[in-house]
Motif scaffolding. Structure first.
Motif, mmCIF file in Angstrom:
data_model
loop_
_atom_site.group_PDB
_atom_site.id
_atom_site.type_symbol
_atom_site.label_atom_id
_atom_site.label_comp_id
_atom_site.label_asym_id
_atom_site.label_seq_id
_atom_site.Cartn_x
_atom_site.Cartn_y
_atom_site.Cartn_z
ATOM 1 N N GLU B 118 -39.701 14.211 -68.149
ATOM 2 C CA GLU B 118 -39.856 15.026 -66.787
ATOM 3 C C GLU B 118 -38.904 15.540 -66.058
ATOM 4 O O GLU B 118 -38.783 16.322 -65.533
ATOM 5 C CB GLU B 118 -40.299 13.829 -65.711
ATOM 6 C CG GLU B 118 -40.404 14.036 -64.307
ATOM 7 C CD GLU B 118 -41.734 14.987 -64.058
ATOM 8 O OE1 GLU B 118 -42.857 14.979 -65.170
ATOM 9 O OE2 GLU B 118 -41.708 15.807 -63.211
ATOM 10 N N VAL B 119 -37.410 14.869 -66.245
ATOM 11 C CA VAL B 119 -36.211 15.213 -65.656
ATOM 12 C C VAL B 119 -35.798 16.528 -66.265
ATOM 13 O O VAL B 119 -35.178 17.470 -65.617
ATOM 14 C CB VAL B 119 -35.147 14.212 -65.482
ATOM 15 C CG1 VAL B 119 -35.503 13.086 -64.688
ATOM 16 C CG2 VAL B 119 -34.480 13.769 -66.992
ATOM 17 N N PHE B 120 -35.871 16.585 -67.591
ATOM 18 C CA PHE B 120 -35.585 17.725 -68.392
ATOM 19 C C PHE B 120 -36.215 19.030 -67.978
ATOM 20 O O PHE B 120 -35.732 20.101 -67.990
ATOM 21 C CB PHE B 120 -35.798 17.486 -70.053
ATOM 22 C CG PHE B 120 -35.334 18.702 -70.805
ATOM 23 C CD1 PHE B 120 -34.059 19.090 -70.809
ATOM 24 C CD2 PHE B 120 -36.384 19.379 -71.376
ATOM 25 C CE1 PHE B 120 -33.623 20.019 -71.530
ATOM 26 C CE2 PHE B 120 -36.134 20.577 -72.458
ATOM 27 C CZ PHE B 120 -34.709 20.714 -72.435
ATOM 28 N N ALA B 121 -37.716 18.639 -67.493
ATOM 29 C CA ALA B 121 -38.435 19.887 -66.944
ATOM 30 C C ALA B 121 -38.161 20.120 -65.672
ATOM 31 O O ALA B 121 -38.842 21.043 -64.891
ATOM 32 C CB ALA B 121 -39.876 19.418 -67.284
ATOM 33 N N GLY B 122 -37.051 19.311 -65.223
ATOM 34 C CA GLY B 122 -36.749 19.889 -63.613
ATOM 35 C C GLY B 122 -37.338 18.908 -62.834
ATOM 36 O O GLY B 122 -37.207 18.972 -61.258
ATOM 37 N N GLY B 123 -38.258 17.918 -62.969
ATOM 38 C CA GLY B 123 -38.761 16.719 -62.015
ATOM 39 C C GLY B 123 -37.768 15.763 -61.838
ATOM 40 O O GLY B 123 -36.743 15.792 -62.196
ATOM 41 N N VAL B 124 -38.445 14.735 -61.256
ATOM 42 C CA VAL B 124 -37.991 13.487 -61.003
ATOM 43 C C VAL B 124 -38.686 12.484 -61.383
ATOM 44 O O VAL B 124 -40.072 12.455 -61.571
ATOM 45 C CB VAL B 124 -37.732 13.249 -59.405
ATOM 46 C CG1 VAL B 124 -36.519 14.173 -58.872
ATOM 47 C CG2 VAL B 124 -38.632 13.250 -58.631
ATOM 48 N N PHE B 125 -37.932 11.305 -61.648
ATOM 49 C CA PHE B 125 -39.018 10.130 -62.225
ATOM 50 C C PHE B 125 -38.384 8.811 -61.662
ATOM 51 O O PHE B 125 -37.178 8.567 -61.766
ATOM 52 C CB PHE B 125 -38.989 10.008 -63.779
ATOM 53 C CG PHE B 125 -39.921 9.118 -64.330
ATOM 54 C CD1 PHE B 125 -41.089 9.643 -64.708
ATOM 55 C CD2 PHE B 125 -39.682 7.964 -64.620
ATOM 56 C CE1 PHE B 125 -41.969 8.682 -65.472
ATOM 57 C CE2 PHE B 125 -40.378 6.702 -65.090
ATOM 58 C CZ PHE B 125 -41.875 7.224 -65.380
ATOM 59 N N VAL B 126 -39.305 8.043 -61.296
ATOM 60 C CA VAL B 126 -39.012 6.656 -60.767
ATOM 61 C C VAL B 126 -39.872 5.646 -61.230
ATOM 62 O O VAL B 126 -41.161 5.817 -61.383
ATOM 63 C CB VAL B 126 -39.026 6.726 -59.082
ATOM 64 C CG1 VAL B 126 -38.675 5.166 -58.699
ATOM 65 C CG2 VAL B 126 -38.183 7.526 -58.673
ATOM 66 N N SER B 127 -39.284 4.507 -61.764
ATOM 67 C CA SER B 127 -40.161 3.441 -62.445
ATOM 68 C C SER B 127 -41.431 3.073 -61.434
ATOM 69 O O SER B 127 -41.078 2.849 -60.262
ATOM 70 C CB SER B 127 -39.351 1.912 -62.532
ATOM 71 O OG SER B 127 -38.561 2.427 -63.837
#
Lengths: 215, 215
Positions: B118-127
């Motif tokens: 997700e972050v590699f694709a430019g997004g954000v990720f939260v548990s």
DNA sequence: TTAAAAATGAGTAGTTCTACTCATTCATAA
DNA sequence: TTATGAATGAGTAGAACTACTCATTTTTAA
């Protein structure tokens, strides 16, 4: 009461002894004094005062030590304990060691002379604040026991209903939950209110909420 | 996604780094690693990884230090913070320092690969646990504000009545206390219930008791 | 096994509160 | 000054609960 009362004051604080002497100046008495528990024991045995006013907290030996060491002895000095705190444990210990008076320092100015007169006459004296404290503790204990007793007169079905009433359920909802008739729930509630001596529309809800822990 | 993702792992616990590497073995990636925040900053600047998985608690410099020192720089490494605790303060700090991911260690096994992708694709990720926590906090804040707002729509006369209802007074008693008609009290209660969106015989008593502090 | 207690249900009357509608008085803000 | 909200009050219908009385069935204890 025309004869002079022989009084011993035992307190490690000279200023406080002075205050006691000033207060006692209004009655006919002979005063001697000392500043710790060991001296107090010695002087009580030697001088045989009528009344000994003994601070609970003193160096070398405490007021409770004085009481316990003199307990059962031949002296007939009436001992009044003086203390700062309304701690019931000290009070109960003092009573068990034969104290005749138990004065809180906060009440001492007003109560010292009445206390001396009372114990000299063979009675006992306890500061009014402590009496109130004792009364309220007894009252709470009594009320708690009465509460437990009433709750134990409830049957299992009735307890179930009290629990649900405490969850703000209506009789209709309770009936549905327990698969019984609404009229049965009403009857149970009536029995419960009778057993718990409750009356009025909201009294059972109030009881159920306030005593949630028991259901 | 055919190119290999360059990933840096920064964690002072070798065993934990090993676990992360094992988990990441399922995707195409090149992994480098280090064991404190200072090394992490150096390696991020030198190696320019795509994604950095950084423990929050590390010796020398923490994960938050890494974030703050790199913030606004020329590097384009997406940083995922790893942490044990669901502490929202750390999370908010991390977000303000530009973290792209925030992973709880308890969720890491399942969420590591989705987070990296997700972050590699430019997004954000939260548990997910933290998302729920945030949702519930927001919900509580919203509910609290809504409650305060509703209460503030009540007039002074109405607030007085809510207070007395919370003291288990009946309409008759309230009428007597305020020297007004019982019918007026009933009307006030109706208005209150409408404003607070309450319905049912006990709902206002319940509200008044549960929100006693506001009256 | 028999008597008492518990659980179930209902009849009836009355209280307390809700859920609408309506009206009057008063203060205050547009 | 007018209209809007606030406080006051009432009519009526119904819901929820109380306060009695009574009855049936089941469980429990003597």
């Amino acid at each position: 009461m025309n004869e002079k009362i022989k009084i011993l004051i035992a307190d490690d604080h000279p200023l406080y002894r002075e205050g006691i002497k000033q207060t006692l100046a209004k009655i006919e008495c002979v005063i001697s004094e000392c500043s710790n528990g060991e001296e107090a024991i010695k002087l009580i045995l030697e001088q045989k005062p009528d009344v000994a006013i003994v601070d609970l907290r003193m160096p070398v030996k405490s007021g409770l030590d004085v009481l316990s060491e003199l307990a059962g002895g031949q002296n007939n000095a009436k001992i009044i304990l003086l203390t700062m705190y309304e701690n019931l444990n000290y009070f109960y210990q003092a009573v068990s060691f034969g104290a005749k008076g138990y004065l809180l320092k906060g009440n001492a100015v007003d109560e010292l002379i009445p206390a001396v007169k009372e114990v000299f006459a063979g009675g006992v004296f306890v500061s009014v604040n402590l009496r109130n404290e004792i009364d309220s503790v007894h009252k709470k204990e009594y009320e708690h026991k009465a509460l437990i007793f009433s709750i134990n007169t409830l049957t299992e079905a009735e307890k179930k209903i009290v629990k649900l009433v405490g969850d703000w359920k209506t009789n209709g909802e309770i009936a549905e939950l327990l698969s019984i008739s609404k009229r049965t729930v009403e009857n149970h509630r009536a029995h419960i209110s009778e057993k718990l001596n409750l009356r009025g529309t909201h009294s059972l809800i109030r009881f159920a909420i306030q005593n949630r822990e028991f259901f």
